[in-house]
Design a protein around this motif. Structure first.
Motif, PDB file in Angstrom:
ATOM      1  N   HIS A  86      25.139  23.013 -18.095  1.00 27.47           N
ATOM      2  CA  HIS A  86      24.898  24.875 -17.158  1.00 27.47           C
ATOM      3  C   HIS A  86      23.722  25.343 -16.895  1.00 27.47           C
ATOM      4  O   HIS A  86      23.529  26.903 -16.787  1.00 27.47           O
ATOM      5  N   ASP A  87      23.477  25.960 -19.040  1.00 28.49           N
ATOM      6  CA  ASP A  87      22.714  26.542 -18.704  1.00 28.49           C
ATOM      7  C   ASP A  87      21.313  26.647 -19.009  1.00 28.49           C
ATOM      8  O   ASP A  87      20.537  27.282 -17.342  1.00 28.49           O
TER       9      ASP A  87
ATOM     10  N   CYS B 195      18.950  29.396 -11.184  1.00 28.06           N
ATOM     11  CA  CYS B 195      19.329  30.723 -10.321  1.00 28.06           C
ATOM     12  C   CYS B 195      18.351  31.287 -10.757  1.00 28.06           C
ATOM     13  O   CYS B 195      18.120  33.038  -9.551  1.00 28.06           O
ATOM     14  N   GLN B 196      18.584  31.640 -11.744  1.00 25.07           N
ATOM     15  CA  GLN B 196      17.281  32.922 -12.294  1.00 25.07           C
ATOM     16  C   GLN B 196      15.791  32.842 -12.044  1.00 25.07           C
ATOM     17  O   GLN B 196      14.921  33.924 -13.179  1.00 25.07           O
ATOM     18  N   GLY B 197      14.909  31.785 -11.522  1.00 20.59           N
ATOM     19  CA  GLY B 197      14.188  31.626 -11.706  1.00 20.59           C
ATOM     20  C   GLY B 197      13.288  31.556 -12.943  1.00 20.59           C
ATOM     21  O   GLY B 197      12.294  31.898 -12.930  1.00 20.59           O
ATOM     22  N   ARG B 198      14.128  31.011 -14.398  1.00 24.40           N
ATOM     23  CA  ARG B 198      12.919  31.159 -15.184  1.00 24.40           C
ATOM     24  C   ARG B 198      13.318  29.442 -16.046  1.00 24.40           C
ATOM     25  O   ARG B 198      13.530  28.835 -17.251  1.00 24.40           O
TER      26      ARG B 198
ATOM     27  N   ASP C  47       8.950  27.797 -12.888  1.00 23.94           N
ATOM     28  CA  ASP C  47       9.356  29.508 -13.159  1.00 23.94           C
ATOM     29  C   ASP C  47       8.968  29.551 -11.602  1.00 23.94           C
ATOM     30  O   ASP C  47       9.679  30.857 -10.679  1.00 23.94           O
ATOM     31  N   GLY C  48       8.316  29.269 -10.908  1.00 25.06           N
ATOM     32  CA  GLY C  48       7.992  29.913  -9.651  1.00 25.06           C
ATOM     33  C   GLY C  48       8.425  29.180  -8.044  1.00 25.06           C
ATOM     34  O   GLY C  48       8.403  29.311  -7.091  1.00 25.06           O
TER      35      GLY C  48
END
Length: 123
Positions: free
Chosen positions: A13-14, A20-23, A56-57
């Motif tokens: 899940h993490d 979803c957060q771009g990281r 990340d991109g």
């Protein structure tokens, strides 16, 4: 250390939340072993270095659902987590649906991802 369904389910899940957060590159770059690989639904095989440098991109997911989790013990310090995922980018494109397999091994007291594979459920 014995790997549990709850522990690995939380990690998965993490991971999806990071996508979803771009990281995702940062998250998976830290979670994966040095020799780990990801096999994507289109057949692309990516190593840890590539994942860390590119996720990340990547386009972010707008939402996801995970279900049908099963834990398969693969050794005294390793296990595979198998589950279904559905994700959507919030556009008009078709949602992504696949069965995932994530193989973890305990290294220095912590779960580390060694192998991840996606298998499409829409074909």
């Amino acid at each position: 250390m014995t790997l549990s369904l709850d522990e690995l389910w939380t990690i998965e899940h993490d991971g999806w939340t990071s996508l979803c957060q771009g990281r995702g590159g940062t998250f998976y770059g830290e979670l994966m072993t040095n020799d780990a690989i990801m096999i994507l639904v289109n057949g692309t095989v990516m190593d840890r270095k590539t994942i860390a440098a590119t996720l990340d991109g990547a386009p972010e997911w707008a939402s996801f659902t995970l279900d049908d989790a099963r834990l398969v013990k693969t050794g005294s310090d390793s296990a595979a987590l198998v589950y279904r995922a559905r994700a959507d980018r919030g556009t008009h494109e078709t949602a992504f649906e696949a069965t995932m397999t994530s193989v973890y091994r305990v290294i220095a007291g912590a779960p580390r991802l060694t192998l991840y594979q996606q298998t499409t459920t829409t074909h």
